[in-house]
Design a protein around this motif. Sequence first.
Motif, PDB file in Angstrom:
ATOM      1  N   THR A   1      18.656  43.308  45.912  1.00 61.74           N
ATOM      2  CA  THR A   1      19.023  44.335  46.879  1.00 61.74           C
ATOM      3  C   THR A   1      18.728  43.907  48.314  1.00 61.74           C
ATOM      4  OG1 THR A   1      16.924  45.359  46.209  1.00 61.74           O
ATOM      5  CG2 THR A   1      18.942  46.353  45.386  1.00 61.74           C
ATOM      6  N   HIS A   2      17.662  43.134  48.535  1.00 59.55           N
ATOM      7  CA  HIS A   2      17.389  42.595  49.871  1.00 59.55           C
ATOM      8  C   HIS A   2      18.520  41.679  50.322  1.00 59.55           C
ATOM      9  CE1 HIS A   2      13.271  44.011  50.431  1.00 59.55           C
ATOM     10  NE2 HIS A   2      13.012  43.680  49.194  1.00 59.55           N
ATOM     11  N   PHE A   3      19.071  40.919  49.382  1.00 62.77           N
ATOM     12  CA  PHE A   3      20.111  39.949  49.710  1.00 62.77           C
ATOM     13  C   PHE A   3      21.470  40.633  49.889  1.00 62.77           C
ATOM     14  CE2 PHE A   3      16.685  37.694  47.723  1.00 62.77           C
ATOM     15  CZ  PHE A   3      16.619  36.488  48.402  1.00 62.77           C
ATOM     16  N   VAL A   4      21.641  41.819  49.303  1.00 62.41           N
ATOM     17  CA  VAL A   4      22.855  42.606  49.517  1.00 62.41           C
ATOM     18  C   VAL A   4      22.853  43.207  50.922  1.00 62.41           C
ATOM     19  CG1 VAL A   4      24.095  44.699  48.824  1.00 62.41           C
ATOM     20  CG2 VAL A   4      23.189  43.153  47.080  1.00 62.41           C
ATOM     21  N   ILE A   5      21.707  43.762  51.323  1.00 57.86           N
ATOM     22  CA  ILE A   5      21.626  44.512  52.568  1.00 57.86           C
ATOM     23  C   ILE A   5      21.863  43.624  53.797  1.00 57.86           C
ATOM     24  CG2 ILE A   5      19.950  45.671  54.076  1.00 57.86           C
ATOM     25  CD1 ILE A   5      21.273  47.440  51.992  1.00 57.86           C
ATOM     26  N   LEU A   6      21.361  42.409  53.782  1.00 55.16           N
ATOM     27  CA  LEU A   6      21.497  41.541  54.962  1.00 55.16           C
ATOM     28  C   LEU A   6      22.967  41.340  55.353  1.00 55.16           C
ATOM     29  CD1 LEU A   6      20.395  39.696  57.168  1.00 55.16           C
ATOM     30  CD2 LEU A   6      20.255  37.857  55.467  1.00 55.16           C
TER      31      LEU A   6
ATOM     32  N   HIS B   1      13.689  49.648  43.072  1.00 55.19           N
ATOM     33  CA  HIS B   1      14.185  48.709  44.089  1.00 55.19           C
ATOM     34  C   HIS B   1      15.662  48.925  44.422  1.00 55.19           C
ATOM     35  CE1 HIS B   1      14.824  46.685  40.188  1.00 55.19           C
ATOM     36  NE2 HIS B   1      15.853  46.111  40.746  1.00 55.19           N
ATOM     37  N   TYR B   2      16.395  49.721  43.613  1.00 55.98           N
ATOM     38  CA  TYR B   2      17.773  50.045  43.968  1.00 55.98           C
ATOM     39  C   TYR B   2      17.820  50.844  45.269  1.00 55.98           C
ATOM     40  CZ  TYR B   2      19.222  48.764  39.173  1.00 55.98           C
ATOM     41  OH  TYR B   2      19.460  48.113  37.990  1.00 55.98           O
ATOM     42  N   PHE B   3      16.760  51.600  45.552  1.00 47.82           N
ATOM     43  CA  PHE B   3      16.743  52.465  46.732  1.00 47.82           C
ATOM     44  C   PHE B   3      16.659  51.665  48.033  1.00 47.82           C
ATOM     45  CE2 PHE B   3      16.061  55.506  43.455  1.00 47.82           C
ATOM     46  CZ  PHE B   3      16.462  56.730  43.960  1.00 47.82           C
ATOM     47  N   ILE B   4      16.394  50.359  47.939  1.00 48.99           N
ATOM     48  CA  ILE B   4      16.455  49.512  49.134  1.00 48.99           C
ATOM     49  C   ILE B   4      17.853  49.582  49.753  1.00 48.99           C
ATOM     50  CG2 ILE B   4      16.401  47.096  49.911  1.00 48.99           C
ATOM     51  CD1 ILE B   4      14.143  46.640  47.867  1.00 48.99           C
ATOM     52  N   LEU B   5      18.877  49.787  48.923  1.00 52.32           N
ATOM     53  CA  LEU B   5      20.245  49.881  49.413  1.00 52.32           C
ATOM     54  C   LEU B   5      20.456  51.106  50.298  1.00 52.32           C
ATOM     55  CD1 LEU B   5      22.047  48.978  46.061  1.00 52.32           C
ATOM     56  CD2 LEU B   5      21.663  47.456  48.006  1.00 52.32           C
TER      57      LEU B   5
ATOM     58  N   VAL C   1      29.076  39.689  46.338  1.00 50.20           N
ATOM     59  CA  VAL C   1      28.752  38.510  45.535  1.00 50.20           C
ATOM     60  C   VAL C   1      27.255  38.432  45.238  1.00 50.20           C
ATOM     61  CG1 VAL C   1      28.743  35.975  45.565  1.00 50.20           C
ATOM     62  CG2 VAL C   1      30.786  37.215  46.277  1.00 50.20           C
ATOM     63  N   MET C   2      26.430  38.996  46.106  1.00 54.94           N
ATOM     64  CA  MET C   2      24.985  39.013  45.857  1.00 54.94           C
ATOM     65  C   MET C   2      24.640  39.886  44.653  1.00 54.94           C
ATOM     66  SD  MET C   2      23.452  37.005  47.925  1.00 54.94           S
ATOM     67  CE  MET C   2      24.077  36.006  49.284  1.00 54.94           C
ATOM     68  N   LYS C   3      25.327  41.030  44.535  1.00 51.59           N
ATOM     69  CA  LYS C   3      25.141  41.918  43.388  1.00 51.59           C
ATOM     70  C   LYS C   3      26.243  42.971  43.436  1.00 51.59           C
ATOM     71  CE  LYS C   3      21.597  44.351  40.739  1.00 51.59           C
ATOM     72  NZ  LYS C   3      20.260  44.999  40.765  1.00 51.59           N
ATOM     73  N   GLN C   4      26.700  43.411  42.276  1.00 53.49           N
ATOM     74  CA  GLN C   4      27.872  44.271  42.201  1.00 53.49           C
ATOM     75  C   GLN C   4      27.823  45.527  43.073  1.00 53.49           C
ATOM     76  OE1 GLN C   4      26.600  42.514  39.701  1.00 53.49           O
ATOM     77  NE2 GLN C   4      28.019  42.224  37.989  1.00 53.49           N
ATOM     78  N   PRO C   5      26.682  46.227  43.207  1.00 55.67           N
ATOM     79  CA  PRO C   5      26.680  47.436  44.049  1.00 55.67           C
ATOM     80  C   PRO C   5      27.052  47.184  45.499  1.00 55.67           C
ATOM     81  CG  PRO C   5      24.760  47.435  42.615  1.00 55.67           C
ATOM     82  CD  PRO C   5      25.408  46.096  42.454  1.00 55.67           C
ATOM     83  N   GLY C   6      27.018  45.920  45.955  1.00 58.44           N
ATOM     84  CA  GLY C   6      27.454  45.604  47.305  1.00 58.44           C
ATOM     85  C   GLY C   6      28.902  45.982  47.553  1.00 58.44           C
TER      86      GLY C   6
ATOM     87  N   ILE D   1      14.523  36.878  55.300  1.00 59.58           N
ATOM     88  CA  ILE D   1      15.641  37.767  54.972  1.00 59.58           C
ATOM     89  C   ILE D   1      15.368  39.166  55.507  1.00 59.58           C
ATOM     90  CG2 ILE D   1      16.873  38.904  53.069  1.00 59.58           C
ATOM     91  CD1 ILE D   1      17.637  35.988  53.345  1.00 59.58           C
ATOM     92  N   ASN D   2      14.150  39.657  55.278  1.00 62.20           N
ATOM     93  CA  ASN D   2      13.784  40.994  55.737  1.00 62.20           C
ATOM     94  C   ASN D   2      13.770  41.078  57.257  1.00 62.20           C
ATOM     95  OD1 ASN D   2      11.170  42.996  56.387  1.00 62.20           O
ATOM     96  ND2 ASN D   2      12.583  43.759  54.831  1.00 62.20           N
ATOM     97  N   ALA D   3      13.245  40.035  57.902  1.00 69.81           N
ATOM     98  CA  ALA D   3      13.204  40.015  59.368  1.00 69.81           C
ATOM     99  C   ALA D   3      14.619  40.013  59.953  1.00 69.81           C
ATOM    100  CB  ALA D   3      12.432  38.793  59.854  1.00 69.81           C
TER     101      ALA D   3
END
Length: 566
Positions: free
Chosen positions: A160-165, A341-345, A198-203, A115-117
Amino acid sequence: MHIRTSNPASVSSKREHHVREHQQAARHKLSRYWCYLLLALIVLSFALIRVRLLNLPLERDEGEYAYAGQLILQGIPPYQLAYNMKLPGTYAAYALLMMVFGQSPAGIHLGLILINAATTVLIFFLAKRLFGSLAGIVSVASYALLSTSSSVLGFSAHATHFVILPAVGGLLLLLKALDTKRLPYFFASGVFLGLAFVMKQPGLFFSLFAGIYLLQSELRESRDWKSIAKRASAYGVGVVLPFALTCLILWCAGVFGNFWFWTFTYAREYGSIVSLHDGWHLLINTAAYVISPAWPIWVMALVGLSALFWSERGRTKARFVLEFLVFSFLAVCAGLYFRAHYFILLLPVISLLVGIAVVAAREKLSTRGALATVPLIVFGIALFVSIMRQSDFLFKLDPTSASRQLYAGNPFPEAPRIAEYIKSHTSPQDRIAVLGSEPEIFFYAHRQSVTPYIYTYELMEEQKFASEMQRNMINDIEQARPEYLVFVDVGTSWLVQPHSDTSILAWAKDYLAHNYEVVGVADIMLPETVYRWDAEAKQYQRRGRSVVEVFRRTQSSPVNAPPNLR
């Protein structure tokens, strides 16, 4: 008879022009190969760093996702046997990763590496499209480091990793759509950004940013309202589709009521608990913690922010980057909790700003000869210093020590041994209870919970549903009378507030005394944990402040438990 002949000087000039074009194309091709080689090297290097901690014990958020994903693989929908306020996209993503890589911390963290890659590669193409290949490489190196930092809990597979992708993928498709004006690209962009939600509301904030940017861009070019409406509609339908399908699937599974209560009704209560005053202090303290290990990179991001105003190249895309920054920050602000971990966004846009800083500075120094290399040297030093400041965590600590450094006395390293004991003393059909917020125990043990309340700190919150939730959890446990029950006497597993309803704690003390006997103890005394099982557990006197106890129902336990405190 007049014969026309070519001008030798003209022929020579054309030949030289073709040679220069050929040389320029060759240099461009070579530069592109080097660019992709550097991209692959950066992605591979940080993947190898992550591989070393594949067996990092799951923390409780990961435990929640893993347990929910495990239930999905068993054919059990979200919100039936596990309640939580997060949207179910990350649950489904975990289920998919575990189906491929196995139901273990290593399998989950291997999935996180991919996911990160993938996110890192998409950031390269986004930065390249906006500011060129050099900005792409600088942004990639920045994101790879920042997203791996212990200060954002980057080794844990948070939502948050799954939101960003999908968010970055959706923004890249949006830029393509605005260039080509093709409806399928607008629709696909919407689908990806809808998946981020859908991954998380902040998306949702990334979907809003893209929608606003789309309308601004279209209105700047023309007032063809019919065409604008078509493109905006294609994007909007794409955004709504993933959520609509999610609702339909959960409705068909019979859990839509639970889903709506937890992800919207209760989530509104949860999001209103923290005051603006407290949120401000949380922001300042957490931001300082997040920035500290890699502060030189964050300083370069500030330079990049200023370059949007003094650099010609920066000004061309300033609106996109500034709006991206604002909406990324709003995503971090959701609920005003400001967890690390919110700052990953925020990291994708921060990485873009670092890329802008280097490119803009090189352009300013382009006529100064060797000085044009200074921005690259400065970035290299910033990257090196930021890595060295985290070198122990990145290169030396073993998984247990790394977990302790990240999460102190939380019982994450203890959970696998506790779960193994329960697994060896129960059958797959048996269900267990955990009084505490440690859903990773269910996942490790491959045992279902007797109650859908897999967290207890939400029962301690000062919100209007807390007491009812406690009564429901108590009733679930009394009705099921599980053979084994785990009591987590760890402060962070409960987060008791000054005005919390503590009825469930009083009930637990009485209920366990009348119906259960202790058969396992994990006494957490940093840096070691003392384990005692069966007869030794009964004789053990706790010494640490944080203890996890395993209880077995006594044979003399009555069918009807003593009255609870309702």
